[in-house]
Design a protein around this motif. Structure first.
Motif, short mmCIF file in Angstrom:
data_model
loop_
_atom_site.label_atom_id
_atom_site.label_comp_id
_atom_site.label_asym_id
_atom_site.label_seq_id
_atom_site.Cartn_x
_atom_site.Cartn_y
_atom_site.Cartn_z
N SER A 168 128.08 60.40 35.39
CA SER A 168 127.54 61.31 34.32
C SER A 168 128.33 61.39 32.97
O SER A 168 128.02 61.91 32.04
CB SER A 168 127.54 62.87 34.88
N GLY A 169 129.35 60.40 33.04
CA GLY A 169 130.17 60.47 31.76
C GLY A 169 131.19 61.43 31.40
O GLY A 169 131.49 61.71 30.32
N GLN A 170 131.35 62.22 32.43
CA GLN A 170 132.14 63.42 32.34
C GLN A 170 133.66 63.32 32.50
O GLN A 170 134.49 64.15 32.01
CB GLN A 170 131.71 64.75 33.19
N ALA A 171 133.87 62.21 33.22
CA ALA A 171 135.31 61.81 33.39
C ALA A 171 135.50 60.50 33.65
O ALA A 171 134.50 59.75 33.85
CB ALA A 171 135.71 62.54 34.77
N ASP A 172 136.75 59.95 33.29
CA ASP A 172 136.93 58.51 33.70
C ASP A 172 137.62 58.38 35.09
O ASP A 172 138.20 59.25 35.71
CB ASP A 172 137.89 58.19 32.42
N LEU A 173 137.36 57.09 35.42
CA LEU A 173 138.01 56.39 36.55
C LEU A 173 139.12 55.66 36.27
O LEU A 173 138.77 54.85 35.51
CB LEU A 173 136.79 55.82 37.66
N ALA A 174 140.13 55.73 36.72
CA ALA A 174 141.33 54.84 36.49
C ALA A 174 141.25 53.61 37.48
O ALA A 174 140.61 53.55 38.55
CB ALA A 174 142.68 55.47 36.65
N GLY A 175 141.91 52.46 36.86
CA GLY A 175 141.99 51.42 37.65
C GLY A 175 143.34 51.37 38.41
O GLY A 175 144.16 52.19 38.02
N PRO A 176 143.70 50.18 39.18
CA PRO A 176 144.60 50.12 39.90
C PRO A 176 145.85 49.78 38.87
O PRO A 176 145.68 48.87 37.97
CB PRO A 176 144.52 49.12 41.00
N GLU A 177 147.02 49.89 39.33
CA GLU A 177 148.17 49.52 38.34
C GLU A 177 148.27 48.16 38.77
O GLU A 177 148.40 47.81 40.04
CB GLU A 177 149.48 50.28 38.57
N SER A 178 148.29 46.89 37.87
CA SER A 178 148.05 45.81 38.59
C SER A 178 149.79 45.20 38.97
O SER A 178 150.57 45.86 38.42
CB SER A 178 147.77 44.72 37.26
N ALA A 179 149.80 44.61 40.16
CA ALA A 179 151.01 44.29 40.68
C ALA A 179 151.90 43.33 39.87
O ALA A 179 151.28 42.32 39.31
CB ALA A 179 150.77 43.70 42.04
N ASP A 180 153.11 43.55 39.64
CA ASP A 180 153.78 42.44 38.95
C ASP A 180 154.43 41.35 39.64
O ASP A 180 155.26 41.41 40.54
CB ASP A 180 155.27 43.43 38.38
N PHE A 181 153.43 40.47 39.71
CA PHE A 181 153.77 39.22 40.62
C PHE A 181 155.06 38.51 40.38
O PHE A 181 155.78 38.10 41.26
CB PHE A 181 152.55 38.20 40.52
N TYR A 182 155.28 38.49 38.98
CA TYR A 182 156.32 37.64 38.71
C TYR A 182 157.80 38.04 38.98
O TYR A 182 158.75 37.14 38.95
CB TYR A 182 156.21 36.95 37.27
N SER A 183 158.21 39.21 39.03
CA SER A 183 159.38 39.92 39.39
C SER A 183 159.54 39.90 40.78
O SER A 183 160.56 40.51 41.26
CB SER A 183 159.25 41.31 39.16
N MET A 184 158.55 39.31 41.72
CA MET A 184 158.87 39.13 43.23
C MET A 184 160.17 38.50 43.51
O MET A 184 160.60 37.37 42.90
CB MET A 184 157.85 38.33 43.37
#
Ligand SMILES: Nc1ncnc2c1ncn2[C@@H]1O[C@H](COP(=O)(O)OP(=O)(O)OP(=O)(O)O)[C@@H](O)[C@H]1O
Ligand SMILES: [Mg+2]
Length: 499
Positions: A168-184
């Motif tokens: 309904s456009g009343q709120a936002d949905l957040a995405g996931p924090e992307s994983a930091d692959f390179y600091s593995m």
């Protein structure tokens, strides 16, 4: 209009075909029916969805509700369609706007309270949704897997109420924090722990550089298991698409995924008591086995002759084709299985045949039977075969030698050699087709004659001839430069071969 359509995804092997959820409201006695041959779990969805809608402060339509999940022939188990069904019902009754429904897909099981529960094996669906260019809304409980896909394409929600507020456009949905692959961190044990065993370490490096299968033979306690466990640490990291593929298979079998190590190649070491189904996959709704979980990585079979002969024979096909097809009466599932096989074994049942310091207690017949458990055709597929002899105790205590490189150094050499192979043929040397092989391993006349006579004397098969060429190509690549395959490379490759 009292018809609404929402999109979701089913799960079939590592594929996640799209499912269209159509909801129609009509006059007549209030009732709800779900068609599209859903299994019992989807029928239960009817009750969950009704209560969840009521508990989210919406009204469940007091009309006749027909839900159709299409296409009908797909297997549709689990509560993964709950969210899509609920949104379809709400949209059909005009309780939520439809604008955002078209370019979005929904996956999630509803609790009676209206909260969203995790869906097992969600990664294949996330990958397919991204490929189709649509966003996908999934339960927050699936955030770890969603993080692998990255921000933007995936939205997380805690409850049906949150999704409706977003529609309904009343709120936002957040995405996931992307994983930091390179600091593995480079997790796993290091090559530095191994003392001596120069030849075995060299073979391990060649195996890593060319993707060749490897067999280690030696008495107990000489470091065979140690060597095998260090292979993933010297293999090149997986590309993003390889890593996603491997994770999708893990996700299907319900295993946890550690985002820090997700680019590291899988290492699977099933016990020798493992059944055929555990190894290659199966079950009434087919699940991937160890060989698929080792896709793009290493399958380590320790104590190879202890595996049942039948189990080893089923490996032959996937070793060649890189996939496994599991046929069931109702449907067929294909799982990828491009793994690198590393096997270890003792030379005889007591373990000491050929050891100068230990007397072997086995009769020739026992030794024969022990080795006979590994069939010729399986052995023929293993490019590298090395002896892992006893290391003198003094060497164990000795300081690090000049040739003892750590895993990071070896890995650099491996990556450089792999890159040459990729530039030349677009694949690792172990996978070179016969046509590419003729082109990339063209031998001068003298070398060709020498190899042919040597192989004729040894009674080698045609497959062995090609495999020796592939190993020789890898050895030449590891040497640096752009050199051709020479006699020295061929001789070393031949040395690693068992006939
Ligand atoms: N080359 C080596 N360098 C350093 N330590 C070694 C070496 N070989 C063996 N060891 C020590 O011996 C232990 C056993 O080694 P490992 O399990 O790899 O032997 P194995 O060859 O697999 O024996 P088995 O045939 O009984 O399975 C190791 O944990 C390590 O402590
Ligand atoms: Mg061992």
């Amino acid at each position: 209009m009292s018809l609404a359509v929402t999109l979701s995804r089913a799960q079939e092997g590592v594929a996640a075909p799209q499912v269209v959820v159509e909801v129609h409201l009509s006059g007549g006695l209030p009732s709800t029916s779900i068609v599209g041959l859903p299994e019992a779990a989807v029928r239960e969805a009817r009750d969950r969805v009704r209560v969840a809608i009521q508990n989210t402060a919406f009204e469940y339509p007091n009309r006749r509700v027909t839900v159709n999940l299409a296409p009908a022939e797909l297997p549709k188990d689990g509560g993964r369609f709950d969210l899509a069904i609920a949104l379809g019902i709400l949209a059909a009754g005009s309780q939520v706007p439809r604008e955002r429904l078209d370019d979005c897909e929904f996956l999630g099981e509803l609790a009676l309270s209206g909260e969203l529960r995790a869906v097992p094996g969600i990664l294949p669906a996330l990958i397919r949704a991204r490929r189709s260019g649509r966003r996908i809304v999934v339960p927050r409980a699936n955030a770890a897997e969603a993080a692998l896909i990255g921000e933007g394409d995936v939205l997380l929600a805690d409850s049906l109420a949150e999704v409706c507020a977003w529609l309904s456009g009343q709120a936002d949905l957040a995405g996931p924090e992307s994983a930091d692959f390179y600091s593995m961190p480079s997790c796993g044990p290091d090559m530095l722990d191994i003392r001596g065993q120069l030849q075995a370490r060299r073979a391990l490096e060649i195996a890593a550089a060319g993707g060749h299968h490897l067999l280690l033979i030696g008495p107990p306690g000489t470091g065979k298991t140690m060597l095998a466990e260090r292979l993933p640490g010297i293999l090149p990291p997986m590309t993003e698409s390889e890593a996603l593929e491997s994770c999708a298979i893990r996700s299907l079998s319900g295993e946890d995924i550690d985002p820090r190590c997700w680019r590291r190649r899988p290492f699977r070491a099933p016990h020798h008591t493992a059944s055929g189904v555990a190894l290659v996959g199966g079950g009434s709704s087919p699940r991937p086995g160890e060989i698929s979980l080792a896709h793009n990585g290493v399958l380590f079979l320790d104590e190879l002759p202890e595996f049942s002969r039948h189990v080893l024979e089923v490996l032959r096909e996937p070793l060649e084709s890189g996939r496994i097809v599991i046929s069931r009466a109702a449907r067929q599932s294909t799982f990828p299985a491009e793994f690198q096989l590393v096997a270890a074994m003792n030379p005889c049942p007591c373990g000491y045949a050929g050891d100068p310091l230990h007397e072997c207690r086995c009769t020739p017949d026992q030794v024969q039977r022990y080795r006979g458990r590994i069939s010729g055709p399986l052995l023929d597929r293993i490019d590298l075969c090395v002896e892992v002899p006893r290391v003198p105790i003094a060497d164990l205590a000795a300081a690090r030698g000049p040739h003892d490189d750590d895993s990071a150094t070896v890995r650099q050499r491996v990556i450089a050699a792999r890159e040459k192979a990729l530039l030349r043929a677009g694949q690792a040397n172990a996978e070179l087709s016969v046509v590419n092989l003729e082109r990339d391993c063209a031998l001068p006349h003298a070398e060709r004659e020498w190899l042919q006579t040597s192989l004729d004397k040894l009674g080698a098969s045609a497959r062995a001839y090609h495999r020796i060429l592939r190993v020789a190509r890898t050895i030449a690549d590891l040497e640096g430069g752009t050199g051709c395959v020479e006699q020295g490379h061929l001789a070393e490759a031949l040395h690693y071969r068992r006939f």
